[in-house]
Scaffold this active site. Sequence first.
Site, PDB file in Angstrom:
ATOM      1  N   HIS A 140       0.507  -0.986  -0.125  1.00  0.00           N
ATOM      2  CA  HIS A 140      -0.032  -0.041   0.114  1.00  0.00           C
ATOM      3  C   HIS A 140       0.745   1.371   0.397  1.00  0.00           C
ATOM      4  O   HIS A 140       0.626   1.805  -1.060  1.00  0.00           O
ATOM      5  CB  HIS A 140      -0.819  -0.109   0.987  1.00  0.00           C
ATOM      6  N   GLU A 141       2.037   1.475   1.062  1.00  0.00           N
ATOM      7  CA  GLU A 141       2.527   2.505   1.117  1.00  0.00           C
ATOM      8  C   GLU A 141       3.210   3.226  -0.015  1.00  0.00           C
ATOM      9  O   GLU A 141       4.030   3.795  -0.394  1.00  0.00           O
ATOM     10  CB  GLU A 141       3.349   2.622   2.311  1.00  0.00           C
ATOM     11  N   HIS A 170       2.113   4.449  -3.127  1.00  0.00           N
ATOM     12  CA  HIS A 170       1.777   6.164  -2.455  1.00  0.00           C
ATOM     13  C   HIS A 170       3.353   6.464  -2.469  1.00  0.00           C
ATOM     14  O   HIS A 170       3.021   8.135  -4.047  1.00  0.00           O
ATOM     15  CB  HIS A 170       1.754   6.344  -1.026  1.00  0.00           C
TER      16      HIS A 170
END
Length: 364
Positions: free
Chosen positions: A25-26, A29
């Site tokens: 997920h990170e 980003h």
Amino acid sequence: MTAALNAILYPVSFLIVLSIVVIVHEYGHFKAARACGVKVDEFSLGFGKVLWSRTDKQGTLWKVCLIPLGGYVKMFGDADAASAKADEKAADFSEEEKKVSFPYQPLWKKAIISFAGPFMNYVFAIVLLTVFLSIFGRAVVPAVVSTVTKGSAAEVAGIKPEDRFLSINGKEIKEFSDVRRMVQLDTVLNIVVLRDGKEVPLTAHLSRENGAAVLGVTATMKREHLQSLSVPAAFVEASKSAWEMTADTVVFLKQMILGQRSSEDMRGPLGIAEASGDAARGGFLSFLSFLIQVSIAIGFVNLLPIPVLDGGHLLFYAIEAVIRRPLGEKAETVGLQIGLGLLIFLLVLTSWNDFVRIVDRLLI
């Protein structure tokens, strides 16, 4: 399996699942920020005391912390990792600093960076499932009943061995996996089966055991039911599965909001830890399947329009685009407080549900 081994397996499997999903997920980003020209100050796995760290050539501090319950990416110009507010120093940034700071990016870049985390969770899940299906194939089991559990909802409804499911609640049943899916969506099933060449309507009333509905039928899988898939076909099936999981989750939420489904079906951190341990006990393929489901679930939840989550940021950006000016600081603060309060409420609720369910399980 001994209690001592379980005491290790459950928390370790939970931390493995959580760490992988958070990193994915990170990283979404992070890659989106880099692609948009935004400087990333920190990429952290976990919170608290730093156990390991290094700074790369672009000035990003990569670190692993003591408490491995999540992680974050902090971008240049943000006051914190949530990107909720700009750093107080941002007002004094030079033009060169503004070009690489998150608060000064155009809305479309901010939206891409926020969306990239959940999107990467979906990409990760679909890629994993594509590989899984292309290697092992897909089980296509006919929706024909092999056995009916004594005393089950299926027996009470009048379902018999050799019955073939044709439809449930008006939806066509093509294979046995469709039956499993429908069982989890509703507690009252209006079923049509094919028996001795005739269509027979039946109604089953399901109960939920540990958050899962049980009909009480099985189907026999044979070697000929295993369908080999090419990589493109596996990708199509994986994408379809990801869509169905998302659509089912939307139905669950709708049913809970309308009071048609108990909130007891929701799992919190303890419930996910319990499920990850159960999946690990089932072997590598079972654990892999669970990892795929969690990645999709995390991606979906983060897209919900709740302030604090990525979906909340996207909501704020959409409002800003419509009214053609940033939301007032007070409005953003109130929104973030409401979002945080809702998340805390859900955490307490789901944790209590998990505690009650696990205690009941241990006492049985």
